[in-house]
Design a protein around this motif. Sequence first.
Motif, PDB file in Angstrom:
ATOM      1  N   LEU A   1     -20.680   4.407 -63.650  1.00  8.59           N
ATOM      2  CA  LEU A   1     -22.051   4.051 -64.008  1.00  8.59           C
ATOM      3  C   LEU A   1     -22.901   5.298 -64.164  1.00  8.59           C
ATOM      4  CD1 LEU A   1     -22.688   1.124 -61.471  1.00  8.59           C
ATOM      5  CD2 LEU A   1     -21.977   0.908 -63.858  1.00  8.59           C
ATOM      6  N   SER A   2     -23.954   5.186 -64.950  1.00 12.62           N
ATOM      7  CA  SER A   2     -24.928   6.274 -65.003  1.00 12.62           C
ATOM      8  C   SER A   2     -25.691   6.318 -63.685  1.00 12.62           C
ATOM      9  CB  SER A   2     -25.913   6.053 -66.159  1.00 12.62           C
ATOM     10  OG  SER A   2     -26.702   4.900 -65.924  1.00 12.62           O
ATOM     11  N   ALA A   3     -26.298   7.461 -63.384  1.00  8.93           N
ATOM     12  CA  ALA A   3     -27.004   7.619 -62.111  1.00  8.93           C
ATOM     13  C   ALA A   3     -28.149   6.623 -61.972  1.00  8.93           C
ATOM     14  CB  ALA A   3     -27.539   9.058 -61.976  1.00  8.93           C
ATOM     15  N   SER A   4     -28.835   6.334 -63.080  1.00 13.11           N
ATOM     16  CA  SER A   4     -29.977   5.416 -63.009  1.00 13.11           C
ATOM     17  C   SER A   4     -29.519   3.986 -62.765  1.00 13.11           C
ATOM     18  CB  SER A   4     -30.802   5.514 -64.291  1.00 13.11           C
ATOM     19  OG  SER A   4     -29.985   5.310 -65.433  1.00 13.11           O
ATOM     20  N   THR A   5     -28.488   3.530 -63.495  1.00 14.22           N
ATOM     21  CA  THR A   5     -27.978   2.176 -63.294  1.00 14.22           C
ATOM     22  C   THR A   5     -27.393   2.013 -61.894  1.00 14.22           C
ATOM     23  OG1 THR A   5     -27.487   1.933 -65.654  1.00 14.22           O
ATOM     24  CG2 THR A   5     -26.346   0.446 -64.146  1.00 14.22           C
ATOM     25  N   TYR A   6     -26.644   3.007 -61.477  1.00 11.05           N
ATOM     26  CA  TYR A   6     -26.056   3.001 -60.127  1.00 11.05           C
ATOM     27  C   TYR A   6     -27.132   2.836 -59.058  1.00 11.05           C
ATOM     28  CZ  TYR A   6     -24.179   5.271 -55.902  1.00 11.05           C
ATOM     29  OH  TYR A   6     -23.834   5.577 -54.605  1.00 11.05           O
ATOM     30  N   SER A   7     -28.213   3.595 -59.176  1.00 12.96           N
ATOM     31  CA  SER A   7     -29.273   3.550 -58.168  1.00 12.96           C
ATOM     32  C   SER A   7     -29.981   2.209 -58.148  1.00 12.96           C
ATOM     33  CB  SER A   7     -30.291   4.678 -58.424  1.00 12.96           C
ATOM     34  OG  SER A   7     -29.674   5.943 -58.319  1.00 12.96           O
ATOM     35  N   LEU A   8     -30.216   1.646 -59.332  1.00 13.25           N
ATOM     36  CA  LEU A   8     -30.917   0.367 -59.391  1.00 13.25           C
ATOM     37  C   LEU A   8     -30.063  -0.767 -58.816  1.00 13.25           C
ATOM     38  CD1 LEU A   8     -32.585   0.709 -62.906  1.00 13.25           C
ATOM     39  CD2 LEU A   8     -33.749   0.634 -60.695  1.00 13.25           C
ATOM     40  N   ILE A   9     -28.760  -0.730 -59.051  1.00 13.99           N
ATOM     41  CA  ILE A   9     -27.885  -1.747 -58.474  1.00 13.99           C
ATOM     42  C   ILE A   9     -27.814  -1.568 -56.957  1.00 13.99           C
ATOM     43  CG2 ILE A   9     -25.503  -2.594 -58.365  1.00 13.99           C
ATOM     44  CD1 ILE A   9     -25.218  -1.999 -61.308  1.00 13.99           C
ATOM     45  N   CYS A  10     -27.820  -0.331 -56.497  1.00 17.40           N
ATOM     46  CA  CYS A  10     -27.793  -0.066 -55.052  1.00 17.40           C
ATOM     47  C   CYS A  10     -29.012  -0.643 -54.335  1.00 17.40           C
ATOM     48  CB  CYS A  10     -27.719   1.439 -54.786  1.00 17.40           C
ATOM     49  SG  CYS A  10     -26.081   2.162 -55.034  1.00 17.40           S
ATOM     50  N   ALA A  11     -30.091  -0.874 -55.082  1.00 16.93           N
ATOM     51  CA  ALA A  11     -31.284  -1.451 -54.465  1.00 16.93           C
ATOM     52  C   ALA A  11     -31.003  -2.841 -53.890  1.00 16.93           C
ATOM     53  CB  ALA A  11     -32.423  -1.530 -55.481  1.00 16.93           C
TER      54      ALA A  11
ATOM     55  N   LEU B   1     -33.861   4.901 -54.066  1.00 16.36           N
ATOM     56  CA  LEU B   1     -33.066   4.318 -55.143  1.00 16.36           C
ATOM     57  C   LEU B   1     -33.937   3.849 -56.293  1.00 16.36           C
ATOM     58  CD1 LEU B   1     -30.517   2.301 -52.992  1.00 16.36           C
ATOM     59  CD2 LEU B   1     -30.069   4.374 -54.306  1.00 16.36           C
ATOM     60  N   ALA B   2     -35.198   3.532 -56.008  1.00 10.22           N
ATOM     61  CA  ALA B   2     -36.113   3.130 -57.076  1.00 10.22           C
ATOM     62  C   ALA B   2     -36.678   4.337 -57.815  1.00 10.22           C
ATOM     63  CB  ALA B   2     -37.256   2.299 -56.494  1.00 10.22           C
ATOM     64  N   VAL B   3     -36.730   5.484 -57.121  1.00 12.22           N
ATOM     65  CA  VAL B   3     -37.270   6.702 -57.728  1.00 12.22           C
ATOM     66  C   VAL B   3     -36.175   7.491 -58.445  1.00 12.22           C
ATOM     67  CG1 VAL B   3     -38.358   8.920 -57.224  1.00 12.22           C
ATOM     68  CG2 VAL B   3     -39.153   6.858 -56.063  1.00 12.22           C
ATOM     69  N   THR B   4     -34.949   7.459 -57.907  1.00 13.12           N
ATOM     70  CA  THR B   4     -33.844   8.234 -58.474  1.00 13.12           C
ATOM     71  C   THR B   4     -33.598   7.962 -59.955  1.00 13.12           C
ATOM     72  OG1 THR B   4     -32.761   8.352 -56.309  1.00 13.12           O
ATOM     73  CG2 THR B   4     -31.399   8.806 -58.237  1.00 13.12           C
ATOM     74  N   PRO B   5     -33.681   6.688 -60.436  1.00 15.18           N
ATOM     75  CA  PRO B   5     -33.478   6.471 -61.879  1.00 15.18           C
ATOM     76  C   PRO B   5     -34.426   7.260 -62.760  1.00 15.18           C
ATOM     77  CG  PRO B   5     -33.375   4.385 -60.709  1.00 15.18           C
ATOM     78  CD  PRO B   5     -33.813   5.415 -59.702  1.00 15.18           C
TER      79      PRO B   5
ATOM     80  N   LYS C   1     -33.267  -1.891 -68.440  1.00 14.84           N
ATOM     81  CA  LYS C   1     -33.349  -0.958 -67.314  1.00 14.84           C
ATOM     82  C   LYS C   1     -34.798  -0.776 -66.850  1.00 14.84           C
ATOM     83  CE  LYS C   1     -30.584   2.482 -67.246  1.00 14.84           C
ATOM     84  NZ  LYS C   1     -29.885   3.756 -67.535  1.00 14.84           N
ATOM     85  N   ILE C   2     -35.718  -0.702 -67.800  1.00 10.90           N
ATOM     86  CA  ILE C   2     -37.134  -0.564 -67.431  1.00 10.90           C
ATOM     87  C   ILE C   2     -37.600  -1.797 -66.670  1.00 10.90           C
ATOM     88  CG2 ILE C   2     -39.476  -0.431 -68.347  1.00 10.90           C
ATOM     89  CD1 ILE C   2     -38.389   1.282 -70.622  1.00 10.90           C
ATOM     90  N   LEU C   3     -37.198  -2.984 -67.144  1.00 13.70           N
ATOM     91  CA  LEU C   3     -37.570  -4.219 -66.455  1.00 13.70           C
ATOM     92  C   LEU C   3     -36.971  -4.259 -65.051  1.00 13.70           C
ATOM     93  CD1 LEU C   3     -38.908  -6.991 -66.486  1.00 13.70           C
ATOM     94  CD2 LEU C   3     -36.840  -7.910 -67.554  1.00 13.70           C
ATOM     95  N   ALA C   4     -35.705  -3.846 -64.928  1.00 14.91           N
ATOM     96  CA  ALA C   4     -35.051  -3.814 -63.617  1.00 14.91           C
ATOM     97  C   ALA C   4     -35.755  -2.843 -62.683  1.00 14.91           C
ATOM     98  CB  ALA C   4     -33.584  -3.436 -63.776  1.00 14.91           C
ATOM     99  N   MET C   5     -36.210  -1.715 -63.227  1.00 14.16           N
ATOM    100  CA  MET C   5     -36.911  -0.724 -62.418  1.00 14.16           C
ATOM    101  C   MET C   5     -38.238  -1.273 -61.910  1.00 14.16           C
ATOM    102  SD  MET C   5     -37.768   3.234 -63.472  1.00 14.16           S
ATOM    103  CE  MET C   5     -36.165   3.349 -64.262  1.00 14.16           C
ATOM    104  N   LEU C   6     -38.980  -1.956 -62.787  1.00 10.38           N
ATOM    105  CA  LEU C   6     -40.257  -2.542 -62.385  1.00 10.38           C
ATOM    106  C   LEU C   6     -40.062  -3.622 -61.332  1.00 10.38           C
ATOM    107  CD1 LEU C   6     -42.011  -2.813 -65.880  1.00 10.38           C
ATOM    108  CD2 LEU C   6     -42.491  -1.158 -64.056  1.00 10.38           C
ATOM    109  N   LEU C   7     -39.014  -4.431 -61.502  1.00  7.12           N
ATOM    110  CA  LEU C   7     -38.732  -5.467 -60.516  1.00  7.12           C
ATOM    111  C   LEU C   7     -38.353  -4.852 -59.173  1.00  7.12           C
ATOM    112  CD1 LEU C   7     -36.709  -8.045 -62.670  1.00  7.12           C
ATOM    113  CD2 LEU C   7     -39.000  -8.356 -61.686  1.00  7.12           C
TER     114      LEU C   7
END
Length: 361
Positions: free
Chosen positions: A122-132, A302-306, A321-327
């Motif tokens: 996974l990319s670092a951003s996707t990985y971090s958001l899933i880890c949330a 994990l929310a800031v890392t992406p 990804k932007i929507l997932a980050m906002l959520l």
Amino acid sequence: MESVVAEDARSCALHTLIKMKRLHWWLLVALNIFFLLAGQAASVLLGRFYYDKGGNSKWMATLVQTAAFPVLFIPYFLTSSSEKPSGISNSPSLGIVSLNYLVLGAVIAGDNMLYSVGLLYLSASTYSLICAMQLAFSAIFTLFINRQKFTVLILNSVVILTISASFLAVNDSSDEPSGVSKGKYAIGVLTTLGASALYSLILSLMQLSFERVLKKETFSVVLEMQIYTSFVATCVSIIGLFASGEWRTLSGAMDGFQTGKVSYAMTLAWTATAWQICSVGIVGLIFLVTSLFSNVISTVSLAVTPIAAIIIFNDKSNGVKILAMLLSFWGLATYIYQNYLDDLEARSKINDTDTRNESSC
């Protein structure tokens, strides 16, 4: 009359002492929050850098997550020498404590391996958001294991974070690392979700260990927990490295690392250091507050890392990804607000008593 004055003086002294202890507690909490945020963000970004530049050993990526534990002996000796004995007579036996560290260390090694596989695909951003999602898992585990209360705001946080992770899981995988197929992307999503669940379970078990097994009230126990479990996890990772045969590829990986051999060694060294800094913050917050609070602060990173990953690695930022980050930010904010309400309630009860003492001071 003199006895009344003496009683008022004692009340004033007690009130001052309580204020000093609370300030000291908040300073320790703030320090551990900094360790966790800085360490986790740096370790995730360095881990992705290792894979992007030619590193290919999953067991090496697992090993560096715990291998730097010897550096913790310095603060451990400084802390333990300055602390007074806790005065607990029913200390656990060496066998029980050793078994506790052995089991937790082995589980941590398995969890680290799952994270390494997830970050590989996974990319670092996707990985971090899933880890949330670990916050949602933690809320569930602490409900059953640690008897943590489950309010409407916490439930809202769990639901929102679950939806956020679901969006990424069904994403078109357009931001997957180069050379990663859709099948491997799916494996990355599943292993990261599994690692998040296992990580949350580990935090709850650590909190339970502090309360039921270790039964100590000193900060040195935090470092003991981290040192001994990391030692076990490191041994398991070394065994895995040699048993899998990946040790044979390390020399070639170093020679082929895009930024050079020195950069390869420094990447692994700083990744190991960052993981230890992060782990101290995690375990420290479990000791000072709760495992769920520790997980919430971890989710902040994990929310800031992406955002950092998008800037540093040019990760693609699609609408999903932007929507997932906002959520993720929304889910995190609701839980933090619940902690704020709990703190206000606790303070109001203390202030009711302190106001009467202050009036006589």
